[in-house]
Design a protein around this motif. Sequence first.
Motif, PDB file in Angstrom:
ATOM      1  N   LEU A 135       0.812  -1.217   0.000  1.00  0.00           N
ATOM      2  CA  LEU A 135       0.000   0.000   0.000  1.00  0.00           C
ATOM      3  C   LEU A 135       0.848   1.272   0.000  1.00  0.00           C
ATOM      4  CD1 LEU A 135      -2.924  -0.867   2.464  1.00  0.00           C
ATOM      5  CD2 LEU A 135      -2.627  -1.438   0.053  1.00  0.00           C
ATOM      6  N   ILE A 136       2.148   1.129  -0.007  1.00  0.00           N
ATOM      7  CA  ILE A 136       3.018   2.311   0.084  1.00  0.00           C
ATOM      8  C   ILE A 136       2.761   3.312  -1.042  1.00  0.00           C
ATOM      9  CG2 ILE A 136       5.422   3.106   0.024  1.00  0.00           C
ATOM     10  CD1 ILE A 136       6.176   0.592   1.591  1.00  0.00           C
ATOM     11  N   PRO A 137       2.606   2.874  -2.314  1.00  0.00           N
ATOM     12  CA  PRO A 137       2.305   3.873  -3.358  1.00  0.00           C
ATOM     13  C   PRO A 137       1.043   4.673  -3.055  1.00  0.00           C
ATOM     14  CG  PRO A 137       2.943   1.786  -4.350  1.00  0.00           C
ATOM     15  CD  PRO A 137       2.764   1.529  -2.887  1.00  0.00           C
ATOM     16  N   ALA A 138       0.054   4.035  -2.428  1.00  0.00           N
ATOM     17  CA  ALA A 138      -1.171   4.749  -2.069  1.00  0.00           C
ATOM     18  C   ALA A 138      -0.950   5.637  -0.852  1.00  0.00           C
ATOM     19  CB  ALA A 138      -2.296   3.756  -1.801  1.00  0.00           C
ATOM     20  N   TYR A 139      -0.188   5.144   0.133  1.00  0.00           N
ATOM     21  CA  TYR A 139       0.126   5.979   1.300  1.00  0.00           C
ATOM     22  C   TYR A 139       0.769   7.294   0.870  1.00  0.00           C
ATOM     23  CZ  TYR A 139      -0.543   1.912   4.427  1.00  0.00           C
ATOM     24  OH  TYR A 139      -1.043   0.841   5.131  1.00  0.00           O
ATOM     25  N   LYS A 140       1.580   7.231  -0.182  1.00  0.00           N
ATOM     26  CA  LYS A 140       2.312   8.430  -0.621  1.00  0.00           C
ATOM     27  C   LYS A 140       1.380   9.488  -1.216  1.00  0.00           C
ATOM     28  CE  LYS A 140       6.765   6.155  -1.407  1.00  0.00           C
ATOM     29  NZ  LYS A 140       7.795   5.749  -2.407  1.00  0.00           N
ATOM     30  N   LEU A 141       0.147   9.095  -1.540  1.00  0.00           N
ATOM     31  CA  LEU A 141      -0.823  10.068  -2.044  1.00  0.00           C
ATOM     32  C   LEU A 141      -1.424  10.917  -0.918  1.00  0.00           C
ATOM     33  CD1 LEU A 141      -2.815   7.817  -4.561  1.00  0.00           C
ATOM     34  CD2 LEU A 141      -1.059   9.511  -5.117  1.00  0.00           C
ATOM     35  N   ILE A 142      -1.191  10.515   0.332  1.00  0.00           N
ATOM     36  CA  ILE A 142      -1.800  11.194   1.479  1.00  0.00           C
ATOM     37  C   ILE A 142      -0.855  12.269   1.996  1.00  0.00           C
ATOM     38  CG2 ILE A 142      -2.744  10.883   3.798  1.00  0.00           C
ATOM     39  CD1 ILE A 142      -3.331   7.979   3.064  1.00  0.00           C
ATOM     40  N   SER A 143      -1.353  13.467   2.153  1.00  0.00           N
ATOM     41  CA  SER A 143      -0.536  14.581   2.640  1.00  0.00           C
ATOM     42  C   SER A 143      -0.092  14.338   4.073  1.00  0.00           C
ATOM     43  CB  SER A 143      -1.332  15.888   2.572  1.00  0.00           C
ATOM     44  OG  SER A 143      -2.375  15.874   3.543  1.00  0.00           O
ATOM     45  N   ASP A 144       0.958  15.026   4.489  1.00  0.00           N
ATOM     46  CA  ASP A 144       1.432  14.911   5.860  1.00  0.00           C
ATOM     47  C   ASP A 144       0.356  15.321   6.858  1.00  0.00           C
ATOM     48  OD1 ASP A 144       3.880  13.995   5.029  1.00  0.00           O
ATOM     49  OD2 ASP A 144       4.943  15.893   5.321  1.00  0.00           O
ATOM     50  N   GLU A 145      -0.379  16.364   6.539  1.00  0.00           N
ATOM     51  CA  GLU A 145      -1.434  16.834   7.439  1.00  0.00           C
ATOM     52  C   GLU A 145      -2.470  15.750   7.686  1.00  0.00           C
ATOM     53  OE1 GLU A 145      -5.096  20.124   7.510  1.00  0.00           O
ATOM     54  OE2 GLU A 145      -3.727  20.023   5.797  1.00  0.00           O
ATOM     55  N   ASP A 146      -2.885  15.085   6.615  1.00  0.00           N
ATOM     56  CA  ASP A 146      -3.902  14.049   6.755  1.00  0.00           C
ATOM     57  C   ASP A 146      -3.335  12.780   7.374  1.00  0.00           C
ATOM     58  OD1 ASP A 146      -5.574  15.859   5.603  1.00  0.00           O
ATOM     59  OD2 ASP A 146      -5.722  14.825   3.660  1.00  0.00           O
ATOM     60  N   MET A 147      -2.125  12.413   6.974  1.00  0.00           N
ATOM     61  CA  MET A 147      -1.533  11.192   7.512  1.00  0.00           C
ATOM     62  C   MET A 147      -1.306  11.312   9.021  1.00  0.00           C
ATOM     63  SD  MET A 147      -0.693   8.117   6.801  1.00  0.00           S
ATOM     64  CE  MET A 147      -0.051   7.647   5.202  1.00  0.00           C
ATOM     65  N   ARG A 148      -0.947  12.486   9.480  1.00  0.00           N
ATOM     66  CA  ARG A 148      -0.784  12.703  10.921  1.00  0.00           C
ATOM     67  C   ARG A 148      -2.102  12.387  11.651  1.00  0.00           C
ATOM     68  NH1 ARG A 148       2.571  16.360  13.797  1.00  0.00           N
ATOM     69  NH2 ARG A 148       3.131  17.357  11.824  1.00  0.00           N
ATOM     70  N   LYS A 149      -3.221  12.823  11.072  1.00  0.00           N
ATOM     71  CA  LYS A 149      -4.523  12.570  11.696  1.00  0.00           C
ATOM     72  C   LYS A 149      -4.865  11.091  11.682  1.00  0.00           C
ATOM     73  CE  LYS A 149      -6.354  17.145  10.586  1.00  0.00           C
ATOM     74  NZ  LYS A 149      -7.320  17.932   9.769  1.00  0.00           N
ATOM     75  N   TYR A 150      -4.588  10.423  10.585  1.00  0.00           N
ATOM     76  CA  TYR A 150      -4.880   8.997  10.508  1.00  0.00           C
ATOM     77  C   TYR A 150      -4.062   8.186  11.519  1.00  0.00           C
ATOM     78  CZ  TYR A 150      -7.365   9.605   6.012  1.00  0.00           C
ATOM     79  OH  TYR A 150      -8.246   9.954   5.013  1.00  0.00           O
ATOM     80  N   LEU A 151      -2.773   8.478  11.588  1.00  0.00           N
ATOM     81  CA  LEU A 151      -1.875   7.652  12.399  1.00  0.00           C
ATOM     82  C   LEU A 151      -1.961   7.960  13.887  1.00  0.00           C
ATOM     83  CD1 LEU A 151       1.323   7.497  10.145  1.00  0.00           C
ATOM     84  CD2 LEU A 151      -0.623   5.924  10.241  1.00  0.00           C
ATOM     85  N   SER A 152      -2.568   9.070  14.246  1.00  0.00           N
ATOM     86  CA  SER A 152      -2.719   9.391  15.661  1.00  0.00           C
ATOM     87  C   SER A 152      -3.999   8.783  16.239  1.00  0.00           C
ATOM     88  CB  SER A 152      -2.734  10.908  15.875  1.00  0.00           C
ATOM     89  OG  SER A 152      -3.820  11.506  15.195  1.00  0.00           O
ATOM     90  N   ARG A 153      -4.759   8.062  15.403  1.00  0.00           N
ATOM     91  CA  ARG A 153      -5.967   7.351  15.820  1.00  0.00           C
ATOM     92  C   ARG A 153      -5.803   5.872  15.492  1.00  0.00           C
ATOM     93  NH1 ARG A 153      -7.139  12.394  14.016  1.00  0.00           N
ATOM     94  NH2 ARG A 153      -8.930  13.523  14.922  1.00  0.00           N
ATOM     95  N   GLU A 154      -6.672   5.045  16.061  1.00  0.00           N
ATOM     96  CA  GLU A 154      -6.633   3.636  15.684  1.00  0.00           C
ATOM     97  C   GLU A 154      -6.892   3.505  14.182  1.00  0.00           C
ATOM     98  OE1 GLU A 154      -8.361  -0.307  17.672  1.00  0.00           O
ATOM     99  OE2 GLU A 154      -9.892   0.724  16.488  1.00  0.00           O
TER     100      GLU A 154
END
Length: 456
Positions: A144-163
Amino acid sequence: MGKIDLVQLRHSYAYPKEEHPEGHIYLPVSLLAAAARILQAGGEVSSLQDENLRPAHITSSHIGINLLGAPYIPEAQEFQRRTSAETKENLRFLFGGQVISGLTEGQFCHLFGENSGNGNNDAILAEHLGIDQRALPPQEQTSLIPAYKLISDEDMRKYLSREFSLYISQGCNKQCSFCAALKKRPETYRSPEIIQQDVEYLIQRALQFGIKEFDIYMSNLDVFQNPRKLNDVAEVICELREKYSFLIRLRGLSSVDSFGEARKKSPETIEKIIRAGLHTVGFGVDGWGEDVWKHLRKFQNTPERCIGAIRSAREDFGLTPEVLMVFGHNKKDNAESLEAAYAITNEMVEKYYAIPRPHVSKIFVPGNDDWGDPYYENAVRQLLTFPKTFQSLDFTALPSALTHPDPVLRELTTQYYLKICSIAGNVTQFVHPLLPGMTDEQIKGIQRFNMGKYDI
């Protein structure tokens, strides 16, 4: 070659955007898997958007939408109408998610129209996007790494700080009739090497944000079904925890017999996945009594196995057990069996500090064994005629005349569902169903009551 925007719909119980700009934020793994497969096949993903974060901005003629269940059908229809009106273009919609595969071709066309396609079907996906179907890799072999790279830092921070959910495996060899997931087939694991790459990428990215721990929900439908494969995953996670001094907490689901077999034959696997971070395991009890379980084709359950698994999880391994209680089954449950289901849940909470997770059985949902049962033909017709009522198939929704035509069972199920929801430690937030014939004011009142009641 066609470009595609992939969209995660705003949660159906989210507050209005004007009140709360953000909805239920949860890493959209199914959408990411679709994006990664398209990219690996040489397709072009213009964007990956989550309406729980912000309204989608469509730039492509193709739009892929992920539905997390039947209650999202009216949300998908509204999104379809809105975007078509805003862009004034001939958009092509591809819908994915298990619920889509559960609809017949006629039902799908009725709900979404002829300008739409089943995105779960690789032939349709490839045709719409102009890619070679043979180039689409199997999901279990896709990073899923190619897809993860489509996510901005701002959004990824929100995703990873939650379950968030980690895709580990798909499939279950059980045959529970009310379940619409991939069942009656061997569990298929992703490659441990790919899981390691994906988790390591997420850890590295999290550390850039100052995040030093993850809460992960394992995707397995039955965690202990394949101890050997689970052991490989546990080793990967243990190595990454040590390498990065990173805390990982895991929770997942298990059938009572798979846990019992692992306890007897592979206790070291249970201990290893606990070292990897497993702290909570939810057991599918789902009613009480051999007659009920036989009716549900839940042949793996016996009173001894259910109680034994919950006891052993707590006392032998220090795990927190969850009692997953899907009950109120049409044609089988009655006052005696519902009282027994409530009593055993309460007993497990008192004896083993289990967490109750009650849900109301919706015995006919797209894709399960009873969706095509003539007994429910009229109810299915009403769902298709009044799509808002698909929300009544939410397993956290109170029973209704649509889902429980027997008024006695409906009243009893409501009574015992609310009783279990009142047990200390319960994590289920019940919601009210939307039904045919309701006025606009009634619908608005129910939608207001249901806001924010996410099933986590």
